[in-house]
Every structure is written in C-alpha cells, then in structure tokens.
Design a protein around this motif. Structure first.
Motif, short mmCIF file in Angstrom:
data_model
loop_
_atom_site.label_atom_id
_atom_site.label_comp_id
_atom_site.label_asym_id
_atom_site.label_seq_id
_atom_site.Cartn_x
_atom_site.Cartn_y
_atom_site.Cartn_z
N TYR A 111 0.80 -1.23 0.00
CA TYR A 111 0.00 0.00 0.00
C TYR A 111 0.83 1.28 0.00
CZ TYR A 111 -3.69 -3.30 1.07
OH TYR A 111 -4.56 -4.36 1.01
N TRP A 161 -14.17 -2.45 -9.38
CA TRP A 161 -13.28 -2.79 -8.27
C TRP A 161 -13.93 -3.75 -7.27
CZ3 TRP A 161 -15.14 -1.48 -3.47
CH2 TRP A 161 -16.21 -0.57 -3.45
N ARG A 173 -19.94 2.39 -1.10
CA ARG A 173 -19.38 3.65 -0.60
C ARG A 173 -18.84 3.47 0.82
NH1 ARG A 173 -22.45 7.24 2.12
NH2 ARG A 173 -24.33 6.49 1.06
N LEU A 176 -15.51 1.71 0.60
CA LEU A 176 -14.45 2.62 0.15
C LEU A 176 -14.03 3.57 1.26
CD1 LEU A 176 -15.52 3.63 -3.49
CD2 LEU A 176 -13.55 2.26 -2.80
N ALA A 177 -15.02 4.08 2.01
CA ALA A 177 -14.71 4.99 3.12
C ALA A 177 -13.88 4.27 4.18
CB ALA A 177 -16.00 5.53 3.73
N TRP A 179 -11.95 1.63 3.73
CA TRP A 179 -10.63 1.27 3.19
C TRP A 179 -9.71 2.48 3.16
CZ3 TRP A 179 -8.92 -3.23 3.52
CH2 TRP A 179 -7.90 -3.74 2.72
N THR A 180 -10.23 3.61 2.70
CA THR A 180 -9.37 4.79 2.58
C THR A 180 -9.04 5.40 3.93
OG1 THR A 180 -11.34 6.16 2.18
CG2 THR A 180 -10.15 5.36 0.25
N ARG A 181 -10.02 5.47 4.84
CA ARG A 181 -9.75 6.10 6.13
C ARG A 181 -8.88 5.22 7.03
NH1 ARG A 181 -15.37 8.89 8.01
NH2 ARG A 181 -14.15 9.25 9.93
N HIS A 183 -6.72 2.92 6.02
CA HIS A 183 -5.38 2.90 5.45
C HIS A 183 -4.70 4.26 5.61
CE1 HIS A 183 -4.85 -1.08 3.91
NE2 HIS A 183 -6.00 -1.05 3.26
N GLY A 184 -5.48 5.33 5.57
CA GLY A 184 -4.90 6.65 5.77
C GLY A 184 -4.26 6.77 7.15
N SER A 187 -1.18 4.28 7.36
CA SER A 187 -0.03 4.72 6.58
C SER A 187 0.71 5.85 7.28
CB SER A 187 -0.47 5.18 5.19
OG SER A 187 -1.01 4.10 4.45
#
Length: 217
Positions: A111, A161, A173, A176-177, A179-181, A183-184, A187
C-alpha cells in the motif's frame, strides 16, 4: 520411484534457498526500499554468483511478485480467519491494524508508493479481490443509517473494483470509506508522521473506526 525420491531433497533445498532469498529481499527493502531491490546484491550476501541466484528467480520483478503475492495472501488469510471467527467490520479493522503493525515493510510494499516500472500479475489482483469481498460482506451486514448520497449514483456504474459483489451502492461507498480512512491512519502512523504530535495513534484509529461504523459512511 527412485527418481521421485531423488527429487524430494532437491525440491526441499530449492524451497529453502528461495525462502532465504526472500528473507534477504525483505531486509534489503527495509533498508533501501523496494525500488532498490537487487538480486546481485542478495547473491553477494549469500555467497552465490548472480547466475546461480537467477536459477531461483528469473529477475527482480519475479522476486518482487513473489513477495507481493505472499503479502496479499497473508492479509487475505488474516481477513478470512477473522471473518470465519465471527468478526464484524470493527473486527476486520482490528485485524488489519494488527497485521500492518506486525510487519510495516510488508504493509508498505502493498500500500505504499508503487515500484516504478513494475506491474503486478493478474493472480495478485485476484487475491486483492478476495480481501475486498470479505470487507464488502462485513459492510453489507451493517445497518445503513444515512441513506443514499450523491456519490452512490456514480458508484452504480463504476463498480468494477468490487469484482462482481452484489452490494448496493451505499454499501460500496461504505467499504471505500472504510478502506481509505483506515489505510490513511495506518499509513501515517507506520511512516512515523504522528511522532511528536502527543496523541495515541491506536485511540485515533479506534475513533475513526467508531465514526465509520456509527454513521455508515
């Protein structure tokens, strides 16, 4: 039969050497990054010639693919084991964080910044899809509280996807929210960007997770 018996020790030796090569590769990635991965440098550390090492991996991309495949398979197995034990979306989040903290270099290989000139093969994408399917199932099990949003209309026709998962757009949605939050936060934490800010990164992760599972967004 004699030939089969002779093959077994050779195969065990080959497996052992490949495993040692991968271990040296992870050490190299930890010290210099994935883009600096060098089979010749690994061969030197192992006391092998470059051509000898190339009998085990055809090239840098072949070795990189094996490492990435192992990493994705490890996370997919972690998610499936968690789901099989009854984990909900929050449980998957905790499994993801534990997996990431266990080996940050493995996490960043998946990632982090893409390796220039490298393209993962289709079978790696299929393993990544397994991970997303488990996540989508967990999101679908949560009660929706916020109805549809403007982005949902876009997702109705941009859902490749999701790899065929039948979840409606609001569930996509939410996934996705999540996964992105998640991982944010991970990271930034693993890269050390929270260092010196004076707050508990684990509590921040938990706060973001509670917000996601409470609002359904």
């Amino acid at each position: 039969m004699a030939d089969t018996g002779a093959k077994a020790p050779r195969e065990r030796y080959r497996t052992q050497v490949r495993s040692e090569i991968k271990q040296h590769a992870w050490e190299q990635i930890a010290s210099a990054g994935a883009s600096a991965l060098s089979l010749n440098a690994i061969a030197k550390r192992m006391g092998m010639s470059g051509p000898a090492l190339y009998r085990y991996f055809a090239g840098r991309d072949d070795l990189l693919t094996e490492l990435i495949r192992d990493a994705y398979r490890s996370l997919a197995d972690t998610f499936r084991a968690a789901a099989g034990s009854g984990a909900d979306l929050a449980g998957l989040a905790h499994a993801l964080r534990g997996w990431a903290l266990e080996d940050p270099q493995r996490y960043f290989l998946m990632y982090g910044t893409p390796v220039p000139g490298y393209q993962a093969p289709d079978d790696v994408t299929l393993i990544a899809n397994e991970i997303m399917q488990v996540l989508l199932d967990a999101c679908a099990a949560l009660e929706l509280r916020d109805g549809r949003a403007p982005f949902d209309e876009h997702l109705e026709s941009h859902r490749e996807w999701a790899a065929g998962h039948p979840a409606p757009a609001p569930v996509l949605r939410r996934a996705l929210a999540f996964w992105t939050r998640m991982h944010g936060v991970l990271s930034l934490e693993l890269a050390g960007h929270f260092a010196g800010m004076g707050f508990d990164a684990a509590l921040f992760f938990e706060s973001e997770l509670q917000e996601l599972t409470r609002s359904g967004t």
